[in-house]
Design an enzyme around this catalytic site. Structure first.
Site, PDB file in Angstrom:
ATOM      1  N   SER A   1      22.407 -60.167  50.017  1.00  0.00           N
ATOM      2  CA  SER A   1      23.282 -61.359  49.578  1.00  0.00           C
ATOM      3  C   SER A   1      24.816 -60.692  50.039  1.00  0.00           C
ATOM      4  CB  SER A   1      23.395 -61.141  48.072  1.00  0.00           C
ATOM      5  OG  SER A   1      24.070 -62.118  47.504  1.00  0.00           O
TER       6      SER A   1
ATOM      7  N   ASP B   1      16.881 -70.418  50.143  1.00  0.00           N
ATOM      8  CA  ASP B   1      18.122 -69.626  49.668  1.00  0.00           C
ATOM      9  C   ASP B   1      19.207 -70.285  49.874  1.00  0.00           C
ATOM     10  OD1 ASP B   1      19.836 -67.536  48.942  1.00  0.00           O
ATOM     11  OD2 ASP B   1      18.634 -66.085  49.806  1.00  0.00           O
TER      12      ASP B   1
ATOM     13  N   HIS C   1      16.815 -67.075  45.915  1.00  0.00           N
ATOM     14  CA  HIS C   1      17.697 -66.252  46.493  1.00  0.00           C
ATOM     15  C   HIS C   1      17.351 -64.953  45.663  1.00  0.00           C
ATOM     16  CE1 HIS C   1      21.191 -63.992  48.054  1.00  0.00           C
ATOM     17  NE2 HIS C   1      21.632 -63.654  46.919  1.00  0.00           N
TER      18      HIS C   1
END
Length: 550
Positions: free
Chosen positions: A371, A435, A528
């Site tokens: 991320s 995602d 995610h």
């Protein structure tokens, strides 16, 4: 509305009184900042519905007032979405923070006491274990989502990694095929969400590696010490591998999510336009005063290299200043606050890496993150190249990012690919299915944020595709909504049987299943989760080389 930021060379090359300085002569730096707080509801309504450009410009600040109107007009919908989303995130910022504290406490309370039945039993017997933040037993929300801590094929990990470091023929496929190294990277990216004591315990006791250091660095976007990164070696002496792992987006941190949706950028000639929020997170500037990006990225580095001084020698002066210190002052080095440099994740990690590589002559290093951590992981070598740290770059084995957002424009990608593709591929961007985060900030034919490097894309069946871009790169439009929700439904059903299908280590707990239920409405959020990336690396099927990459 707009702040002038131009560095004009004076007759002697330096004009510190006016705040101007020139190092290389190529000093025209531009920037654009989207400020949702600067305009009101009616400004946003007129800008959105009526296309009133003057109202839109109220939300913008930049180095060139004349181009703000064009930006507000040409990229209206992208800016509107950024403003609306960030306003909503800001509105729920405090509730998100409080929710995070409550969720963390409850999850740790349950895990420490043997889940709900164990907790009830301990309440009856008066033996309840109360979680304490910062201890070896306090696990983050990400850690609660996926409790796996052991590495893939842990017994042969060292041999596999050493083989990749010293292989004379490391092709793209063999590098991607080094599943042990990829697994170490995703597990280290997941581990980066934990506190220092948890990280140390897992590295030393479970991975049998050497824990080097944990850093809690200054994030100028959040105005707090919230950029976390740790470093490990495969062994304490004569190490072959050094790994740097940046922490990613915290699930309940509004500022982290706001950074992902930010459109603000800072332009560095030669390198390109770079996401301003990520520069702030790695400790290289402050949007409150845009000139600090120039000072901390270029002025501090170049003058430090020219004078061969440490931050302490450059700033800590006792008694009467020496001629050397006076010379530095005239060159503008004192413009950079010493505490900001010392708190910078970039400078702290760079300094430690140089020391480690000097100590471990045969070692190479890997940078990784999930991320936001993935954005910082690839931004780190970008700045190394800008600073001409070629000795460090020669020791770079690879950059592995997971669910990474876009960090800059196409110019940045072209500049870095020349350094990350030769003589072998070194940058791999892993994306799982739907995602949302890798699709941020928004990208289209005219928009500036672009991905670069190899995309290793895993679909919802864990099929691997080597390509240049993940499908549906912007995650927008009704045409993608139904397929995304159907995929989320499939992932929820599969999560209920993972333990039976693939083995007990793949069994998902109730908290992970709850996130997948939320994913029926917000599929890009549930996708995610690091759980999907660990599963993809470990269960990925035969790789498919897409035509777009051939």
């Amino acid at each position: 509305m707009a702040t002038e930021f131009q560095h004009n060379q004076s007759s002697n090359g330096h004009d510190h009184q006016n705040g101007d300085h020139d190092i290389d002569g190529d000093d025209q730096f531009g920037y654009l900042i989207v400020r949702p707080e600067k305009g009101g509801f009616w400004d946003l309504a007129k800008y959105t519905v009526l296309g009133d450009i003057r109202s839109g410009v109220r939300f913008l600040e930049g180095s060139d007032e004349q181009v703000l109107g064009g930006v507000a007009e040409g990229q209206r919908w992208v800016i509107v979405v950024s403003i609306i989303v960030r306003k909503i995130i800001a509105l729920f910022g405090k509730p998100m923070e409080w929710t995070g504290y409550v969720v963390d406490f409850i999850l740790n309370l349950l895990s420490l006491n043997g889940n709900l039945l164990g907790l009830l039993s301990n309440v009856v017997h008066g033996t309840v274990m109360v979680p304490e933040r910062g201890t070896e037993t306090f696990i983050s929300t990400i850690g609660q989502l996926d409790g796996r801590i052991n590495l893939y094929r842990g017994e042969t990990l060292a041999e596999d990694i050493v083989g990749s470091v010293y292989s004379e023929e490391i092709s793209m496929k063999s590098e991607l095929g080094n599943r042990a190294l990829m697994d170490l990277c995703i597990m280290a990216s997941k581990l980066a969400y934990e506190n220092a004591k948890v990280i140390r315990e897992i590295i030393v006791d479970h991975w049998k590696m050497h824990f080097v250091e944990f850093y809690d660095c200054w994030n100028d976007f959040q105005k707090q010490m919230s950029t976390q990164v740790f470093i490990l070696c495969d062994k304490p002496k004569d190490a072959n591998l050094i790994l740097v792992s940046f922490r990613g987006t915290e699930p309940f941190d509004a500022d982290d999510w706001s950074t992902d949706f930010d459109y603000s950028w800072y332009e560095i000639p030669q390198l390109g336009k770079v996401h301003m929020g990520f520069l702030e997170a790695i400790g290289l500037g402050n949007r409150t005063n845009a000139a600090t990006f120039y000072d901390q990225i270029l002025v501090y580095n170049q003058l430090q290299e020219k004078q061969k001084l440490t931050p302490q020698k450059a700033f800590v002066v006792s008694g009467r200043p020496s001629e050397g210190i006076a010379a530095l002052s005239s060159n503008g080095l004192e413009r950079v606050p010493p505490d900001m440099v010392e708190k910078s994740a970039y400078y702290a990690v760079r300094k430690k890496l140089k020391s480690l590589l000097k100590e471990h002559k045969n070692a190479k290093f890997v940078v990784t993150g999930h991320s936001l951590g993935g954005a910082l992981a690839i931004l780190f070598p970008c700045v190394l190249v800008l600073h001409e740290e070629m000795e460090l770059m020669d020791k770079l084995l690879g950059v592995y990012t997971f669910g990474q957002p876009r960090i800059g424009n196409r110019q940045l990608g072209r500049y870095m690919e020349a350094h990350l593709n030769n003589p072998v591929q070194k940058y791999f961007r892993v994306v799982y299915s739907n995602d949302l985060v890798p699709r941020l900030p928004y990208d289209n034919r005219t928009f500036l944020f672009k991905h670069f490097g190899v995309c290793l894309y895993y679909d919802s069946l864990y099929n691997e595709h080597v390509t240049t871009e993940e499908p549906n790169r912007n995650f927008l439009g009704l045409i993608f909504l139904i397929p995304s929700c159907l995929t989320a439904a499939w992932e929820l059903l599969r999560s209920l049987t993972m333990g039976y299908t693939y083995g007990p280590e793949y069994k998902e707990g109730w908290f992970s299943i709850l996130l997948r239920i939320i994913g029926l409405v917000l599929p890009g959020i549930s996708a995610h989760s690091p759980t999907n990336y660990v599963n993809s690396v470990r269960l990925g099927k035969e790789r498919r080389l897409d035509q777009s990459y051939q």
